[in-house]
Design an enzyme around this catalytic site. Structure first.
Site, PDB file in Angstrom:
ATOM      1  N   ASP A  84       0.843  -1.200   0.000  1.00  0.00           N
ATOM      2  CA  ASP A  84       0.000   0.000   0.000  1.00  0.00           C
ATOM      3  C   ASP A  84       0.879   1.250   0.000  1.00  0.00           C
ATOM      4  O   ASP A  84       2.028   1.208   0.441  1.00  0.00           O
ATOM      5  CB  ASP A  84      -0.893   0.033   1.241  1.00  0.00           C
ATOM      6  CG  ASP A  84      -1.879  -1.120   1.253  1.00  0.00           C
ATOM      7  OD1 ASP A  84      -2.113  -1.707   0.183  1.00  0.00           O
ATOM      8  OD2 ASP A  84      -2.382  -1.430   2.340  1.00  0.00           O
TER       9      ASP A  84
HETATM   10  N1  URA Z   1      -1.381  -5.754   4.046  1.00  0.00           N
HETATM   11  C1  URA Z   1      -1.827  -4.478   4.004  1.00  0.00           C
HETATM   12  O1  URA Z   1      -2.873  -4.142   4.575  1.00  0.00           O
HETATM   13  N2  URA Z   1      -1.094  -3.588   3.322  1.00  0.00           N
HETATM   14  C2  URA Z   1       0.066  -3.891   2.697  1.00  0.00           C
HETATM   15  O2  URA Z   1       0.705  -3.029   2.101  1.00  0.00           O
HETATM   16  C3  URA Z   1       0.511  -5.222   2.755  1.00  0.00           C
HETATM   17  C4  URA Z   1      -0.235  -6.138   3.433  1.00  0.00           C
END
Ligand code: URA
Length: 240
Positions: free
Chosen positions: A102
């Site tokens: 993310d």
């Molecule tokens: N889980 C999440 O919520 N975000 C990420 O970037 C990776 C795993």
């Protein structure tokens, strides 16, 4: 392979830059200045640019420490991408991130030009391990840990369908406001949604290991390096 192709595949010079470098005598092949940019170079020949060896790689594997605020994409109309953090010559190598973090997640992103390997390590049936360090808003109870480890049902949203997470490992810190979580799958916003399922909230998330390869603690956010030979071998093992 033609010398100019070799140099551009190695991520060192574009074909045009190679021609200019040849004219200036900057490129040696087995110690002899290259006469033209289109001469053939055989595997095993020693190529140098300004005295520095140029190693040809069929595929490139890069470990990047992704900073916050950068997206795991090859290009984006409005956001900085992980590719934007690489020098110009590497951006010509058709690299892409193997899996996504993310925008606000930091840590290990593998950048590669190897589509087959990427497809394999991301295939759900390979259960490639990813380790994340997280902090949460409220202390995690023993029951929360058991629920998370046993698998939780993630509700559907506009991006993803309802989904039951696979068993995983959660190792809380002593204060229970953070810890490590080991996943073998990678659904959209998975950890964020898992914590929401136990009425908690992620306050920070960082991937510290991917496919059994640890993020190099020397790499600061935004920095990158090539995988070592051992790490490359480990990655290939993960893709078997
Ligand atoms: N889980 C999440 O919520 N975000 C990420 O970037 C990776 C795993």
């Amino acid at each position: 392979m033609r010398l100019d192709k070799y140099m551009s595949a190695a991520g060192v010079l574009s074909r045009k830059e190679c021609a200019a470098a040849v004219k200036r005598g900057r490129i040696l092949v087995d110690g002899i200045p290259a006469a033209k940019a289109d001469i053939q170079v055989q595997p095993g020949q020693a190529v140098t640019l300004d005295g520095v060896p140029v190693i040809y790689r069929e595929y490139t594997y890069i470990m990047m420490h992704k900073p916050r605020g950068v997206v795991s994409a090859t290009d984006d109309p409005g956001e900085r991408t992980v590719l934007d953090l690489l020098p110009e010559q590497l951006r010509r190598l058709n690299l892409f991130p193997c899996g996504r973090l993310d925008k606000n997640t930091t840590g290990f992103v593998l950048l590669t030009s190897d589509g087959v390997l990427s497809h394999r390590v991301l295939a759900p049936k390979r259960h490639a391990e990813k380790v994340y360090r997280f902090t949460v808003k409220f202390p995690l109870s023993e029951d929360d840990v058991k629920t998370l480890e046993g698998g939780v049902s993630l509700s559907a949203d506009s991006y993803a369908e309802e989904f039951l997470t696979a068993p995983c490992t959660v190792l809380p810190d002593e204060d229970r406001l953070g810890g490590r979580i080991v996943l073998t799958e990678g659904k959209y916003h998975q950890i964020k949604r898992m914590m929401e399922a136990v009425h908690n909230q992620i306050t920070s998330l960082a991937r510290i290991s991917f496919c059994g390869i640890d993020l190099d603690p020397e790499l600061q956010p935004g920095e990158w390096r090539y995988l070592t030979a051992e790490e490359e071998a480990q990655l290939k093992k993960c893709a078997e």
